[in-house]
Design an enzyme around this catalytic site. Structure first.
Site, PDB file in Angstrom:
ATOM      1  CD  GLN A  98      -2.072 -10.832  -4.348  1.00 29.99           C
ATOM      2  OE1 GLN A  98      -1.536 -11.938  -4.269  1.00 29.99           O
ATOM      3  NE2 GLN A  98      -2.739 -10.297  -3.342  1.00 29.99           N
ATOM      4  N   GLY A 113       6.210  -7.962   0.988  1.00 32.21           N
ATOM      5  CA  GLY A 113       6.819  -9.186   1.520  1.00 32.21           C
ATOM      6  C   GLY A 113       5.817 -10.241   1.956  1.00 32.21           C
ATOM      7  CG  HIS A 114       1.781  -9.379   3.756  1.00 31.68           C
ATOM      8  ND1 HIS A 114       0.493  -9.842   3.818  1.00 31.68           N
ATOM      9  CD2 HIS A 114       1.715  -8.147   3.207  1.00 31.68           C
ATOM     10  CE1 HIS A 114      -0.324  -8.918   3.338  1.00 31.68           C
ATOM     11  NE2 HIS A 114       0.388  -7.877   2.957  1.00 31.68           N
ATOM     12  CB  THR A 152      -0.916   0.009   1.253  1.00 30.27           C
ATOM     13  OG1 THR A 152      -1.731  -1.164   1.213  1.00 30.27           O
ATOM     14  CG2 THR A 152      -1.782   1.249   1.307  1.00 30.27           C
ATOM     15  CB  CYS A 191      -9.422  -5.201   2.001  1.00 35.76           C
ATOM     16  SG  CYS A 191      -7.717  -5.492   1.581  1.00 35.76           S
TER      17      CYS A 191
HETATM   18  N1  PLP Z   1      -1.938  -4.410  -4.279  1.00 35.50           N
HETATM   19  C1  PLP Z   1      -2.483  -5.628  -4.426  1.00 35.50           C
HETATM   20  C2  PLP Z   1      -2.759  -6.138  -5.810  1.00 35.50           C
HETATM   21  C3  PLP Z   1      -2.786  -6.399  -3.306  1.00 35.50           C
HETATM   22  O1  PLP Z   1      -3.327  -7.610  -3.460  1.00 35.50           O
HETATM   23  C4  PLP Z   1      -2.504  -5.880  -2.017  1.00 35.50           C
HETATM   24  C5  PLP Z   1      -2.857  -6.638  -0.810  1.00 35.50           C
HETATM   25  O2  PLP Z   1      -3.730  -7.492  -0.824  1.00 35.50           O
HETATM   26  C6  PLP Z   1      -1.921  -4.613  -1.915  1.00 35.50           C
HETATM   27  C7  PLP Z   1      -1.645  -3.906  -3.066  1.00 35.50           C
HETATM   28  C8  PLP Z   1      -1.575  -4.026  -0.596  1.00 35.50           C
HETATM   29  O3  PLP Z   1      -0.419  -4.642  -0.075  1.00 35.50           O
HETATM   30  P1  PLP Z   1      -0.113  -4.571   1.483  1.00 35.50           P
HETATM   31  O4  PLP Z   1      -1.039  -5.515   2.156  1.00 35.50           O
HETATM   32  O5  PLP Z   1       1.322  -4.986   1.591  1.00 35.50           O
HETATM   33  O6  PLP Z   1      -0.325  -3.172   1.903  1.00 35.50           O
END
Ligand code: PLP
Length: 385
Positions: free
Chosen positions: A183, A204-205, A77, A328
């Site tokens: 992803q 990373g996660h 994000t 989410c």
């Molecule tokens: N972009 C995509 C395509 C995602 O799937 C996600 C998380 O699900 C994010 C951005 C956000 O990543 P983060 O959870 O590391 O903030």
């Protein structure tokens, strides 16, 4: 939770991956005395700086970048925000952004917010399979366009956008191109040495590291303003680096790179077996995006007119974690914006379940789902009747 005592089957890796032992060990190694702040001049600081540099090189290797093109962030994000806001601040004369209707909320919500302050955003449609036409991107670009921001792989369906072709097009007209590869990275090959994207987000996660570290690739020579001011990360991201999470992230990148193709083939087979068996046994089931190029690990399946939330909860009660649309949105009952953009009606979108595989899944996971599904779908059908 009601699934106490049941073996846990994680089929929700697009939400977050099971943490790899190697990542945990790397992280713990960093939390020992003698590892300081990478900005400190003493020995403990130098050791931390060394680990940070090694991690940067490892993350860079996964995508064919140079070390100095990697800016560590706290998450995907934050990487997306840094890219979008960083370009807007740097080029205030260009107030138009091109994106798609199926981006992650980490992008879409920021863009909606920016629209409130005079930024114009074009949200490109996708077809019934979730595909985006490169020609639509070319046609949407105007002299006012400062940025094209698109995902490489969709988090809900796994559908891959034709990023190499779009990158050629944006490069040809000199518009900055940011790619959300959160992803895609580690699941399909990415090589920024060949694909002329300007910025690319990682997290990373999603790769079996714990949450807490992401990265933005910023191509050498591109100027963007930081989101957080400070001296770290060459002035592009202030704040002491989260070294334990970064080291774990780098370890995850190394793991992914070591057997990317083998894992992709193995995982695609599991995914395909699951889809085939479900479609054979339940003819009303439909795989969303089945005709599009997709990530090997993701399957988004619609169960006709049944209640997806009920199916998800029933699987969870049996120790199987899956997702209803995006993670989410899992708490709410709003249909997925991705499936709606693909032309599904509200009821069909609410009947969709996302299965997403990771490196620790085996065929036993597929078998468990298939063993429980008939009963779960029978129960869900009884509710509808
Ligand atoms: N972009 C995509 C395509 C995602 O799937 C996600 C998380 O699900 C994010 C951005 C956000 O990543 P983060 O959870 O590391 O903030």
């Amino acid at each position: 939770m009601e699934n106490k005592g049941l073996a846990h089957t994680d089929l929700d890796h697009n939400a977050t991956g099971t943490v790899a032992r190697e990542c945990l060990e790397a992280m713990l190694g960093c939390l020992q005395p003698g590892i300081g702040n990478p900005s400190s001049a003493h020995a403990a600081g130098m050791r931390a700086k060394g680990l940070l540099q090694e991690s940067r090189a490892e993350v860079a290797r996964l995508i064919g970048a140079q070390s100095r093109e990697i800016v560590f962030t706290s998450s995907g994000t934050e990487a997306n925000h840094t890219a979008i806001l960083g370009i807007l601040t740097e080029r205030p004369d260009r107030r138009h952004i091109v994106t798609s209707r199926v981006e992650h909320p980490a992008t879409l919500r920021l863009l909606r917010h920016l629209e409130g302050s005079g930024v114009r955003v074009t949200y490109l449609p996708v077809d019934g399979e979730g595909r985006l036409a490169p020609s639509a991107v070319r046609e949407a670009i105007t002299p006012d366009t400062g940025l094209v921001t698109l995902m490489w792989a969709n988090n809900e369906t796994g559908v891959l956008f034709p990023i190499p072709e779009i990158a050629e097009a944006t490069q040809a007209v000199g518009v900055a191109f940011h790619v959300d590869a959160v992803q895609a990275a580690g699941r399909v090959p990415i090589d920024v040495a060949r694909v002329p994207v300007d910025m690319l987000s990682l997290s990373g996660h999603k790769l079996h590291a714990p949450p807490g570290a992401g990265a933005l690739f910023v191509r050498k020579g591109l100027k963007i303003a930081p989101l957080l001011y400070g001296h770290q990360e060459r002035g592009l991201r202030g704040g002491t680096e989260n070294l334990p999470a970064i080291v774990a992230f780098a370890r995850a990148c190394a793991l992914a790179r070591a057997d990317l193709t083998d894992q992709a083939v193995r995982i695609a087979r599991l995914r395909n077996d699951l889809e085939q068996a479900i479609c054979d046994r339940f003819p009303f089931a439909r795989v969303h995006g089945a005709l599009a190029p997709r990530l090997p690990n993701t399957s988004n399946i619609g169960f006709g007119t049944l209640d997806g939330e009920r199916i998800m909860t029933s699987l969870d009660r049996r120790g199987i974690a899956v997702s209803l649309g995006a993670a989410c949105a899992a708490g709410g009952m709003e249909p997925s914006h991705v499936l709606m953009a693909m032309g599904l009606d509200r009821q069909a979108a609410l009947a969709a379940i996302r299965f997403s595989f990771g490196r620790y899944n085996t065929h036993a996971c597929v078998d468990r789902v298939l063993a429980h599904l008939p009963e779960i779908l029978r129960e869900a059908a009884a509710r509808v009747a």
